[in-house]
Design an enzyme around this catalytic site. Structure first.
Site, short mmCIF file in Angstrom:
data_model
loop_
_atom_site.label_atom_id
_atom_site.label_comp_id
_atom_site.label_asym_id
_atom_site.label_seq_id
_atom_site.Cartn_x
_atom_site.Cartn_y
_atom_site.Cartn_z
N GLY A 174 15.33 -1.20 1.64
CA GLY A 174 15.10 -2.65 1.67
C GLY A 174 13.77 -2.86 2.37
CE LYS A 175 8.16 -5.11 -0.14
NZ LYS A 175 7.71 -3.76 -0.45
N GLY A 176 12.66 -5.23 4.22
CA GLY A 176 12.75 -5.68 5.61
C GLY A 176 13.02 -4.51 6.55
CG ASN B 31 11.82 0.51 3.63
OD1 ASN B 31 12.73 1.21 4.08
ND2 ASN B 31 11.57 0.41 2.33
CD GLU C 12 13.32 -6.04 -1.25
OE1 GLU C 12 12.84 -5.27 -2.10
OE2 GLU C 12 13.90 -5.63 -0.22
CB THR D 125 -2.61 -3.44 -0.09
OG1 THR D 125 -1.55 -3.72 -1.01
CG2 THR D 125 -2.31 -4.06 1.27
N GLY E 139 -3.89 0.14 -2.92
CA GLY E 139 -3.44 1.52 -3.04
C GLY E 139 -4.46 2.47 -2.47
CB ALA F 209 8.22 2.55 1.85
CB ALA F 210 2.30 3.26 0.62
N GLY F 211 3.24 0.37 1.28
CA GLY F 211 2.90 -1.00 1.64
C GLY F 211 3.71 -1.48 2.84
CG ASP F 212 7.85 -2.10 2.65
OD1 ASP F 212 7.36 -3.22 2.46
OD2 ASP F 212 8.78 -1.64 1.95
CB SER G 237 4.02 6.89 5.04
OG SER G 237 3.44 6.08 4.06
P1 ATP Z 1 4.48 0.14 -2.24
O1 ATP Z 1 5.00 -0.89 -3.20
O2 ATP Z 1 4.39 1.53 -2.78
O3 ATP Z 1 5.15 0.09 -0.90
P2 ATP Z 1 2.15 -1.54 -2.23
O4 ATP Z 1 1.88 -1.66 -3.69
O5 ATP Z 1 2.76 -2.69 -1.52
O6 ATP Z 1 2.95 -0.21 -1.94
P3 ATP Z 1 -0.45 -0.32 -1.86
O7 ATP Z 1 -1.61 -1.21 -2.11
O8 ATP Z 1 -0.09 0.68 -2.90
O9 ATP Z 1 0.80 -1.23 -1.44
O10 ATP Z 1 -0.70 0.50 -0.50
C1 ATP Z 1 -0.81 -0.12 0.77
C2 ATP Z 1 -1.83 0.66 1.59
O11 ATP Z 1 -1.36 2.00 1.76
C3 ATP Z 1 -3.21 0.77 0.96
O12 ATP Z 1 -4.02 -0.34 1.30
C4 ATP Z 1 -3.71 2.08 1.57
O13 ATP Z 1 -4.25 1.88 2.87
C5 ATP Z 1 -2.43 2.92 1.71
N1 ATP Z 1 -2.23 3.81 0.55
C6 ATP Z 1 -1.50 3.57 -0.56
N2 ATP Z 1 -1.57 4.60 -1.43
C7 ATP Z 1 -2.37 5.52 -0.86
C8 ATP Z 1 -2.85 6.82 -1.26
N3 ATP Z 1 -2.51 7.37 -2.44
N4 ATP Z 1 -3.67 7.48 -0.38
C9 ATP Z 1 -4.01 6.95 0.81
N5 ATP Z 1 -3.60 5.74 1.24
C10 ATP Z 1 -2.80 5.03 0.42
#
Ligand code: ATP
Length: 298
Positions: free
Chosen positions: A39-41, A43, A138, A211, A213, A241-244, A274
């Site tokens: 869950g995003k919260g 996480n 969510e 953001t 990616g 969960a990179a974004g979270d 992460s």
């Molecule tokens: P998710 O839905 O997977 O949780 P998101 O779509 O909300 O992610 P992203 O823009 O994909 O968010 O990623 C958030 C931040 O994480 C980016 O601004 C960047 O700093 C870091 N990040 C994401 N992917 C990568 C990657 N492949 N390598 C290095 N840093 C990354």
């Protein structure tokens, strides 16, 4: 007093692996099965606490085993769970099938999360005693709006991750201090195809941190030049969960008084750490690992 309060969803992710996704009406054999608190919260709360913040989670789980395990996972990450409500319906679940090669299907059953349609007294109190409020989409929209309005009136910094993406009212955007969309979310909310243009349009309502990616993130405001912070070049094995993680760590850094570019750099470092590990909340790094990574990158 918590630095950061997260009002959001808590789910148990029920993850099966398969060779391929089943067709309509088809039964196939699965490989492995895992249960992972998500869950995003939750996480964002776990990422913020692991990064050293004083964090309280405000949400709801069912009075069941899955709910107790989610609360235990939050607590073991150092999150204050005293504002977690117990609903009379089962804990939320996400039923995730991951095929070899990465294709997946996800069915989310909101369960207890869906019962939060208005701000509970415990949640209002948690917000009132925090520096920063983290919200996502969510939970039912009325509670997100109520929480943002409450925080705004009290001067509590409000950061909204607009996921899953949906159109947002001007009222909600006006109560938010910082919107953190990815490219897809920004374009859907602003109704234009170009994510930078979308961020500029949204910045008429509130600050925007777009953001991108592996291309990093850019802070867009109504009255200053955009500030871009690149991502760290790493080999990603799982970006779930990179974004979270990014938002949770950003909030802790801002609550500690960091300037936005420094907070973005710390959040980028945490997200880069992460994505190099499989998993979601369980791959969020500790403050010590973020410090070591930034020390090595300096
Ligand atoms: P998710 O839905 O997977 O949780 P998101 O779509 O909300 O992610 P992203 O823009 O994909 O968010 O990623 C958030 C931040 O994480 C980016 O601004 C960047 O700093 C870091 N990040 C994401 N992917 C990568 C990657 N492949 N390598 C290095 N840093 C990354």
């Amino acid at each position: 007093m918590a630095d950061v309060v997260v009002l959001g969803s808590a789910n148990m992710d029920l993850v099966v692996t398969t060779d391929r996704l089943p067709g309509r009406g088809e039964t196939i054999a699965g490989g492995t099965f895992r249960q992972v608190p998500g869950g995003k919260g939750a996480n964002q709360a776990i990422a913020a606490a692991r990064a050293g913040g004083t964090v309280r989670f405000a949400g709801a789980v069912g009075d069941d085993d899955l709910g107790r395990r989610i609360v235990a996972a939050l607590a073991s990450a150092g999150v204050d769970t005293t504002a977690v409500g117990r609903a009379g319906v089962p804990t939320g679940t996400a039923h995730i099938t991951v095929a070899a090669g990465g294709d997946n299907t996800i069915v989310v059953v909101p369960g207890a999360n869906g019962t939060l349609t208005d701000l509970l007294p415990a949640h209002a109190y948690a917000i009132a005693t925090a520096d920063t409020l983290l919200l996502q989409l969510e939970l039912p929209l009325p509670v997100v709006q109520a929480a943002a309005t409450h925080a705004h009136a009290l001067g509590v910094r409000t950061i909204l991750t607009p996921a899953p993406a949906r159109p947002l009212s001007d009222d909600l955007l006006a109560a938010v201090d910082l919107l953190v969309p990815n490219e897809h979310e920004a374009t859907l909310i602003a109704g234009v195809d170009d994510p930078y243009r979308a961020a500029q349009l949204l910045a008429k309502h509130c600050d925007v941190l777009l953001t991108l990616g592996e291309r990093g993130a850019v802070h867009v405001t109504a009255d200053a030049e955009p500030v871009a912070v690149p991502a760290f070049p790493v080999t990603a094995v799982d970006t779930t969960a990179a974004g979270d993680t990014f938002v949770g760590v950003l909030a802790v850094a801002l609550a500690a008084g960091a300037a936005m570019p420094d907070a973005m750099r710390r959040a980028s470092a945490a997200a880069a750490l992460s994505v190099q590990q499989p998993g979601a909340s369980d791959s969020a790094p500790t403050a010590a690992r973020i410090d070591a990574f930034l020390g090595g990158a300096a």
